[in-house]
Design an enzyme around this catalytic site. Sequence first.
Site, PDB file in Angstrom:
ATOM      1  N   ARG A  78      -0.535   9.463  -9.733  1.00 46.81           N
ATOM      2  CA  ARG A  78      -0.586   8.208  -8.993  1.00 46.81           C
ATOM      3  C   ARG A  78       0.031   7.055  -9.798  1.00 46.81           C
ATOM      4  O   ARG A  78       0.664   6.154  -9.249  1.00 46.81           O
ATOM      5  CB  ARG A  78      -2.030   7.864  -8.629  1.00 46.81           C
ATOM      6  CG  ARG A  78      -2.657   8.814  -7.614  1.00 46.81           C
ATOM      7  CD  ARG A  78      -4.133   8.477  -7.416  1.00 46.81           C
ATOM      8  NE  ARG A  78      -4.326   7.095  -7.024  1.00 46.81           N
ATOM      9  CZ  ARG A  78      -4.192   6.648  -5.775  1.00 46.81           C
ATOM     10  NH1 ARG A  78      -3.877   7.477  -4.800  1.00 46.81           N
ATOM     11  NH2 ARG A  78      -4.370   5.371  -5.506  1.00 46.81           N
ATOM     12  N   LEU A  82      11.264 -20.394  -5.373  1.00 45.24           N
ATOM     13  CA  LEU A  82      10.196 -19.576  -4.780  1.00 45.24           C
ATOM     14  C   LEU A  82       8.916 -19.647  -5.616  1.00 45.24           C
ATOM     15  O   LEU A  82       8.983 -19.685  -6.847  1.00 45.24           O
ATOM     16  CB  LEU A  82      10.665 -18.107  -4.735  1.00 45.24           C
ATOM     17  CG  LEU A  82       9.660 -17.106  -4.176  1.00 45.24           C
ATOM     18  CD1 LEU A  82       9.624 -17.192  -2.648  1.00 45.24           C
ATOM     19  CD2 LEU A  82      10.008 -15.671  -4.600  1.00 45.24           C
ATOM     20  N   TRP A  84       2.660   8.124  -2.276  1.00 46.97           N
ATOM     21  CA  TRP A  84       4.088   8.324  -2.553  1.00 46.97           C
ATOM     22  C   TRP A  84       4.254   9.253  -3.761  1.00 46.97           C
ATOM     23  O   TRP A  84       5.058  10.198  -3.740  1.00 46.97           O
ATOM     24  CB  TRP A  84       4.742   6.966  -2.812  1.00 46.97           C
ATOM     25  CG  TRP A  84       6.212   7.012  -3.076  1.00 46.97           C
ATOM     26  CD1 TRP A  84       7.212   6.972  -2.162  1.00 46.97           C
ATOM     27  CD2 TRP A  84       6.836   7.109  -4.370  1.00 46.97           C
ATOM     28  NE1 TRP A  84       8.431   7.032  -2.797  1.00 46.97           N
ATOM     29  CE2 TRP A  84       8.234   7.119  -4.145  1.00 46.97           C
ATOM     30  CE3 TRP A  84       6.360   7.181  -5.685  1.00 46.97           C
ATOM     31  CZ2 TRP A  84       9.158   7.190  -5.185  1.00 46.97           C
ATOM     32  CZ3 TRP A  84       7.279   7.266  -6.718  1.00 46.97           C
ATOM     33  CH2 TRP A  84       8.660   7.271  -6.458  1.00 46.97           C
ATOM     34  N   GLU A 142       1.866 -13.830  11.800  1.00 52.29           N
ATOM     35  CA  GLU A 142       2.370 -12.679  12.550  1.00 52.29           C
ATOM     36  C   GLU A 142       2.186 -11.460  11.649  1.00 52.29           C
ATOM     37  O   GLU A 142       2.532 -11.501  10.464  1.00 52.29           O
ATOM     38  CB  GLU A 142       3.849 -12.858  12.892  1.00 52.29           C
ATOM     39  CG  GLU A 142       4.146 -14.083  13.735  1.00 52.29           C
ATOM     40  CD  GLU A 142       3.442 -14.065  15.090  1.00 52.29           C
ATOM     41  OE1 GLU A 142       3.191 -12.961  15.602  1.00 52.29           O
ATOM     42  OE2 GLU A 142       3.133 -15.154  15.609  1.00 52.29           O
ATOM     43  N   HIS A 187       2.573   3.630  -9.017  1.00 51.15           N
ATOM     44  CA  HIS A 187       2.367   2.209  -9.346  1.00 51.15           C
ATOM     45  C   HIS A 187       3.562   1.660 -10.144  1.00 51.15           C
ATOM     46  O   HIS A 187       3.987   0.531  -9.956  1.00 51.15           O
ATOM     47  CB  HIS A 187       1.074   2.025 -10.140  1.00 51.15           C
ATOM     48  CG  HIS A 187      -0.171   2.351  -9.354  1.00 51.15           C
ATOM     49  ND1 HIS A 187      -0.385   1.897  -8.076  1.00 51.15           N
ATOM     50  CD2 HIS A 187      -1.265   3.108  -9.673  1.00 51.15           C
ATOM     51  CE1 HIS A 187      -1.562   2.342  -7.637  1.00 51.15           C
ATOM     52  NE2 HIS A 187      -2.099   3.089  -8.581  1.00 51.15           N
ATOM     53  N   GLU A 226     -12.109  -5.013  -4.644  1.00 56.04           N
ATOM     54  CA  GLU A 226     -12.632  -3.665  -4.371  1.00 56.04           C
ATOM     55  C   GLU A 226     -11.946  -2.588  -5.230  1.00 56.04           C
ATOM     56  O   GLU A 226     -12.454  -1.472  -5.347  1.00 56.04           O
ATOM     57  CB  GLU A 226     -12.441  -3.302  -2.877  1.00 56.04           C
ATOM     58  CG  GLU A 226     -13.391  -4.038  -1.927  1.00 56.04           C
ATOM     59  CD  GLU A 226     -13.025  -5.504  -1.704  1.00 56.04           C
ATOM     60  OE1 GLU A 226     -11.824  -5.833  -1.699  1.00 56.04           O
ATOM     61  OE2 GLU A 226     -13.943  -6.326  -1.555  1.00 56.04           O
ATOM     62  N   ASP A 243       0.835  -1.205   0.000  1.00 57.63           N
ATOM     63  CA  ASP A 243       0.000   0.000   0.000  1.00 57.63           C
ATOM     64  C   ASP A 243       0.872   1.259   0.000  1.00 57.63           C
ATOM     65  O   ASP A 243       1.965   1.262   0.565  1.00 57.63           O
ATOM     66  CB  ASP A 243      -0.899  -0.027   1.248  1.00 57.63           C
ATOM     67  CG  ASP A 243      -2.072   0.924   1.103  1.00 57.63           C
ATOM     68  OD1 ASP A 243      -2.346   1.392  -0.017  1.00 57.63           O
ATOM     69  OD2 ASP A 243      -2.723   1.210   2.123  1.00 57.63           O
ATOM     70  N   GLY A 244       0.350   2.300  -0.618  1.00 51.74           N
ATOM     71  CA  GLY A 244       1.001   3.606  -0.532  1.00 51.74           C
ATOM     72  C   GLY A 244       1.568   4.145  -1.837  1.00 51.74           C
ATOM     73  O   GLY A 244       2.193   5.211  -1.836  1.00 51.74           O
ATOM     74  N   SER A 281      -7.332  -5.868  -5.858  1.00 56.14           N
ATOM     75  CA  SER A 281      -8.385  -6.475  -5.036  1.00 56.14           C
ATOM     76  C   SER A 281      -9.735  -6.405  -5.744  1.00 56.14           C
ATOM     77  O   SER A 281      -9.921  -5.633  -6.700  1.00 56.14           O
ATOM     78  CB  SER A 281      -8.476  -5.751  -3.688  1.00 56.14           C
ATOM     79  OG  SER A 281      -9.133  -4.512  -3.859  1.00 56.14           O
TER      80      SER A 281
HETATM   81  C1  FPP Z   1      -1.831   0.256  -3.287  1.00 56.74           C
HETATM   82  O1  FPP Z   1      -1.412   1.583  -3.444  1.00 56.74           O
HETATM   83  C2  FPP Z   1      -1.453  -0.550  -4.397  1.00 56.74           C
HETATM   84  C3  FPP Z   1      -2.309  -1.107  -5.297  1.00 56.74           C
HETATM   85  C4  FPP Z   1      -3.756  -0.931  -5.316  1.00 56.74           C
HETATM   86  C5  FPP Z   1      -1.849  -1.960  -6.345  1.00 56.74           C
HETATM   87  C6  FPP Z   1      -0.529  -2.611  -6.121  1.00 56.74           C
HETATM   88  C7  FPP Z   1       0.224  -2.438  -7.366  1.00 56.74           C
HETATM   89  C8  FPP Z   1       1.559  -2.384  -7.474  1.00 56.74           C
HETATM   90  C9  FPP Z   1       2.466  -2.581  -6.332  1.00 56.74           C
HETATM   91  C10 FPP Z   1       2.205  -2.087  -8.764  1.00 56.74           C
HETATM   92  C11 FPP Z   1       1.904  -3.058  -9.822  1.00 56.74           C
HETATM   93  C12 FPP Z   1       2.120  -4.454  -9.412  1.00 56.74           C
HETATM   94  C13 FPP Z   1       2.579  -5.398 -10.243  1.00 56.74           C
HETATM   95  C14 FPP Z   1       2.707  -6.794  -9.780  1.00 56.74           C
HETATM   96  C15 FPP Z   1       2.990  -5.100 -11.600  1.00 56.74           C
HETATM   97  P1  FPP Z   1      -2.531   2.695  -3.422  1.00 56.74           P
HETATM   98  O2  FPP Z   1      -2.787   3.096  -4.820  1.00 56.74           O
HETATM   99  O3  FPP Z   1      -3.726   2.200  -2.680  1.00 56.74           O
HETATM  100  O4  FPP Z   1      -1.805   3.808  -2.629  1.00 56.74           O
HETATM  101  P2  FPP Z   1      -2.483   4.897  -1.696  1.00 56.74           P
HETATM  102  O5  FPP Z   1      -3.016   4.171  -0.487  1.00 56.74           O
HETATM  103  O6  FPP Z   1      -1.346   5.778  -1.358  1.00 56.74           O
HETATM  104  O7  FPP Z   1      -3.544   5.569  -2.492  1.00 56.74           O
END
Ligand code: FPP
Length: 225
Positions: free
Chosen positions: A25, A124, A17, A191, A29, A60, A12-13, A58
């Site tokens: 945004r 892995l 960031w 954990e 990503h 959602e 998350d984040g 997700s």
């Molecule tokens: C949460 O950050 C992240 C996501 C919803 C998607 C996760 C995606 C990646 C890590 C990049 C792509 C992944 C792959 C495997 C290619 P957020 O957008 O919710 O951040 P925020 O909470 O700061 O809004």
Amino acid sequence: MNQARHIAIIMDGNGRWAELKNKKRAYGHEIGAKVVKDITAFCAANKDIERLTLYAFSTENWKRPRLEVEFLMKLLDKYLTSELQTYIENNVKFESIGDIRAFSKSLQETIKNVEEKTAHCDGLVQSLALNYGSQNEILRAINKIKNCENDITEAMLGNALDCKHDVDLLIRTGGDHRLSNFLLWQAAYAELFFTDTLWPDFTTSNLENIIKDFTKIERRFGGLK
Ligand code: FPP
């Protein structure tokens, strides 16, 4: 000493960031995908870690603006296509969990192709949660086994889930303290580690430190010492 055989991460984040850097945004990503690559390589090189499950999209996340959803789909396709060779070189088997039938046919094909081409890898297992929600996974599992003659057991339900492996260590970056519908069954005795670090800033040495702390925890699984 505890071994973190199965690590799961809520990444998350990314958005925050990027916004902190006055960027879109999407940029967060993109950098987040690079971190996925680094963390996967680190786990692949650590023989104690058998499985890394990452929450990438997700059930959602469809609520996000259409352009962001489209960007994430494209990024995923690009990532899997460009990483295929790396998966094979690092002996990483790729799997997806979640209901990918909601994705475009071409993205489904990319996912299946990487699964097939890495099926022989025995290092892995990197599992990406894609259109994944734990409640949806549990419901789909119940529907798979509901017509059996006997009562459903924990083992039957566990084996009908997309992810059949208990989580040892569950990490969430980005400062929030919740599971957000991720691996609710499998994390029963995980954990939990929460860090304020935003996912694009998360490093292999952050992970190494969390694993070190994890190894010191006494895990009793409801029993006594
Ligand atoms: C949460 O950050 C992240 C996501 C919803 C998607 C996760 C995606 C990646 C890590 C990049 C792509 C992944 C792959 C495997 C290619 P957020 O957008 O919710 O951040 P925020 O909470 O700061 O809004």
